[in-house]
Every structure is written in C-alpha cells, then in structure tokens.
Design an enzyme around this catalytic site. Structure first.
Site, mmCIF file in Angstrom:
data_model
loop_
_atom_site.group_PDB
_atom_site.id
_atom_site.type_symbol
_atom_site.label_atom_id
_atom_site.label_comp_id
_atom_site.label_asym_id
_atom_site.label_seq_id
_atom_site.Cartn_x
_atom_site.Cartn_y
_atom_site.Cartn_z
ATOM 1 N N ASN A 71 0.787 -1.082 0.468
ATOM 2 C CA ASN A 71 0.524 -0.051 0.324
ATOM 3 C C ASN A 71 0.780 1.024 -0.208
ATOM 4 O O ASN A 71 2.120 0.969 -0.492
ATOM 5 C CB ASN A 71 -1.571 -0.116 1.236
ATOM 6 C CG ASN A 71 -2.722 0.566 0.632
ATOM 7 O OD1 ASN A 71 -2.481 1.459 0.399
ATOM 8 N ND2 ASN A 71 -3.744 -0.254 0.985
ATOM 9 N N HIS A 105 2.418 3.693 2.102
ATOM 10 C CA HIS A 105 3.755 2.866 2.628
ATOM 11 C C HIS A 105 5.037 2.251 1.658
ATOM 12 O O HIS A 105 6.159 2.760 1.787
ATOM 13 C CB HIS A 105 3.888 3.220 4.005
ATOM 14 C CG HIS A 105 5.397 3.177 5.083
ATOM 15 N ND1 HIS A 105 5.888 1.917 4.902
ATOM 16 C CD2 HIS A 105 5.377 4.324 5.493
ATOM 17 C CE1 HIS A 105 6.805 3.153 6.022
ATOM 18 N NE2 HIS A 105 6.518 4.146 6.237
ATOM 19 N N CYS A 106 4.386 1.881 1.629
ATOM 20 C CA CYS A 106 5.233 0.612 0.590
ATOM 21 C C CYS A 106 5.796 1.399 -1.168
ATOM 22 O O CYS A 106 6.704 0.579 -0.929
ATOM 23 C CB CYS A 106 4.504 -1.002 0.150
ATOM 24 S SG CYS A 106 3.658 -2.241 1.764
ATOM 25 N N ILE A 107 5.442 1.558 -0.926
ATOM 26 C CA ILE A 107 5.698 2.079 -2.330
ATOM 27 C C ILE A 107 6.372 3.941 -2.503
ATOM 28 O O ILE A 107 6.245 4.538 -3.825
ATOM 29 C CB ILE A 107 3.933 2.163 -3.732
ATOM 30 C CG1 ILE A 107 3.391 3.625 -3.225
ATOM 31 C CG2 ILE A 107 3.763 1.536 -3.696
ATOM 32 C CD1 ILE A 107 2.100 3.665 -4.066
#
Length: 366
Positions: A354, A356-358
C-alpha cells in the site's frame, strides 16, 4: 558518490530519522510489472499518480520509471514532479530504495541493504530481483550522497520503523524468517540494526498483518506517530484470525518501554473488514512463472497503518469500507498539524502492499 565499506553510521555519527521529522522529498517507482499490477497496471498507475500528487503538495517527489514507461509516467505526472529513467524489477520503493541516515550537521547518507524479493529462493515473491538490488546505489548517485554498503544483510525498508530517538520496531516473523538472514542469530541481527540505524532499543513485535506476503512487515501493523506513541492495527472481531495477532502485539507493546524509558502509548487503528480478491481481478494478472499470482477469494493484507507521513500531510489508504472514516479521524487526531488525505488504494493492495510500501522519504538535509 562514495561507497562506504569500512565504517557504520553509528561510528560516523549518523542515525535514521523518524518519518515524522522534516523531509527533503519522497521517492516512488512507476508500476508496470504485469504479475503485480492487474490489466497492464493502468488502474494502479492512476492510484500511484494520485498519491504522488498528494505528497507533492507537501514535499518534492521523484518518480523512477523504466525505459518503456518513462514517456507514460512523464505524461501522467504533473510538471512539478521529477521523473527519471531508472530500471527496476517492480515498484516497491520502501523496500529497496536507500534507507537514509542523518548526522547532527544535517548531512545525509544512504544505506544499501541486500534485497532478495522478500525471501529469495526460500519464499521470495519473484525472480530475478537484480535491478531492484541496484536501486539504492543508483538513487544515492542521483542525489549525490554517499552510501553504506550493507548488501550482505537482507533487509527491506518496510520491515523497520524508528522513532528517531533510539528505538526501532520490527517483527519476529519477518526478520527471523528463513529467507532473510538465517545464518545470523537474533542478537546478531540486533547488532546490525544498532550499528546501521544507530538505535539502542529494538522492539520485536511477534507478528504482522495476517497473510502479509512480506512475512509480516512492521509498517503494515504498527507505526510510530510520535516519540513514545504508536498506532496498532486492530479488530474487535474475535472470529477474525487477525484478532489474536493484534492482541499478542498489544500485550507485547504494553509491556515494553522505548529507548528513553517511556512506556508506549498504543492507539488502536481499526482494520477494514477482510478484503479478498475477485476472480475478475485475478484474471487481469499474469502468472508468475508457472503459478498464478493470486487465487480468487485470497485475503489481502489491508491495513490503514500503511500510511505515509509527509511534511504537512498524512497520505493514507482507503478501501471503501465503513472503517475508512473512523481510521481517518483517528490519524487526524494524532497529527493535528497535518492534513490527512485518504486515497482509495484497492488497485495497489492487489499488488501486495500500500501507500507506505511504494514510498521512501528523503530526510531534510543541508
């Protein structure tokens, strides 16, 4: 750019700042991988652009795009967002862009951890990952910043969260997994984190979000919102497998203090109802090798904790769930000086992560 091999950040007086400290900007990677992003990635790109624009209203954003997608990225993104051509295997900036550390003079350096697609040949999610593993050095070169060579230690940015005051949070299920650093003991892993993040206390939560295919990254279940304060993904549904997981994490956190000796204040952030992938969505994904990427009915690791803290904004996921509003209100209360922006991110969640991951923050520097 100098590649530093003989000293560590702690020895050189550098520390990893908290995400809520001031940023120079943010790094993202334009999505194109067909076994991650359904139907050619078009819906995912729309969400990526919305996220980039939301962050760019608060700080500078650099988007890396492969040669085949550079023109598309440049056309879709507004002029004030920088687009650079840089090859990668996928679009998870958090996990293989450099982890940045900063000293008291305001200088920053990067850390180049080893990346093996969340488990390598044991339980990794794709192969090869060689282009991803080059990203940290390329980005430090782009920024003109020196980089610490720690490729002999497998670590993703999503598997660590710091308060900027000596405390780091991780999960046992991720950092102790067999696909990361099986030759190292827990104590040896702690030693690396202490040396490279310049922290003195490691909090080991037992679990991550249920069915999180990263082996349970910390950034999907728990995050610092201020020194001594965290948000924890939470459900009151005792029939949900996540209930016992969140309970165990809460019990652990309530029994711990941070590096400054403060008892942790835990804010419960509700989870949406379980999100599962549809048959139509699965049909839009290429196979990974000879295996389907996902199967209809598979539960996705949806969590509101996977938000990004920008200089003046919180950019958080939404799922079209009644809990969207409550989660947004809680985060607004925890960050009263930042505007909370919620973006519908199901098309990113299908890819496995999501907001934060990208994203990966670049601390403010002089």
């Amino acid at each position: 750019m100098k590649i530093i091999k003989d000293t560590t950040p702690a020895e050189d007086g550098f520390r990893m700042p908290a995400e809520y400290e001031r940023h120079h900007g943010c790094i993202m990677i334009f999505p194109e991988r067909a076994d991650s992003w359904q139907y050619g990635g078009y819906a995912a790109r729309k969400a990526f652009v919305q996220i980039a624009e939301a962050i760019a209203a608060s700080e500078s954003v650099t988007v890396c795009a492969g040669a085949g997608q550079y023109d598309n990225a440049r056309a879709l993104l507004p002029d004030h967002i920088r687009v650079v051509e840089m090859s990668s295997n996928d679009a998870w900036a958090r996990d293989y862009a450099p982890t940045f550390v900063k000293n008291d003079q305001g200088q920053i350096r990067g850390i180049d951890w080893g990346f093996n697609a969340w488990g390598g040949l044991v339980d990794g999610l794709y192969f090869p990952w060689d282009k991803d593993n080059q990203m940290a050095r390329k980005l430090c070169d782009l920024l003109g910043k020196d980089v610490y060579d720690k490729r002999d230690f497998i670590l993703e940015g999503g598997s660590i969260h710091v308060d900027g005051e000596g405390t780091c949070m991780v999960t046992e299920c991720c950092l102790l997994s067999k696909g990361r650093n099986p030759h190292l003991s827990r104590e040896e892993i702690e030693r690396v984190l202490r040396q490279y993040l310049n922290v003195s206390k490691i909090l080991w939560l037992p679990f991550g979000i249920y069915n999180d295919e990263t082996n349970g990254h910390i950034d999907n279940i728990c995050a610092f919102t201020a020194p001594g304060e965290v948000v924890l993904a939470w459900t009151e549904d005792e029939g949900d497998v996540q209930y016992a997981i969140s309970r165990a994490c809460l019990a652990y956190l309530e029994g711990e203090a941070d590096a400054k000796g403060r008892k942790l204040k835990v804010h419960k952030l509700p989870l949406p109802k379980p999100v599962t992938i549809t048959e139509e969505e699965c049909m839009g994904l290429d196979a990974c090798g000879d295996e389907p990427t996902r199967r209809p009915g598979e539960r996705l690791a949806a969590s509101y904790v996977n938000f990004y803290i920008a200089n003046d904004r919180i950019v958080m996921p939404g799922f079209g769930d009644p809990a969207d509003r409550e989660a947004k209100e809680i985060l607004q209360g925890l960050f009263p000086d930042r505007e909370v922006v919620q973006i519908y991110t199901r098309d990113i969640l299908i890819g496995g992560g999501n907001i934060h991951c990208i994203t990966q923050q670049i601390p403010d520097f002089y």
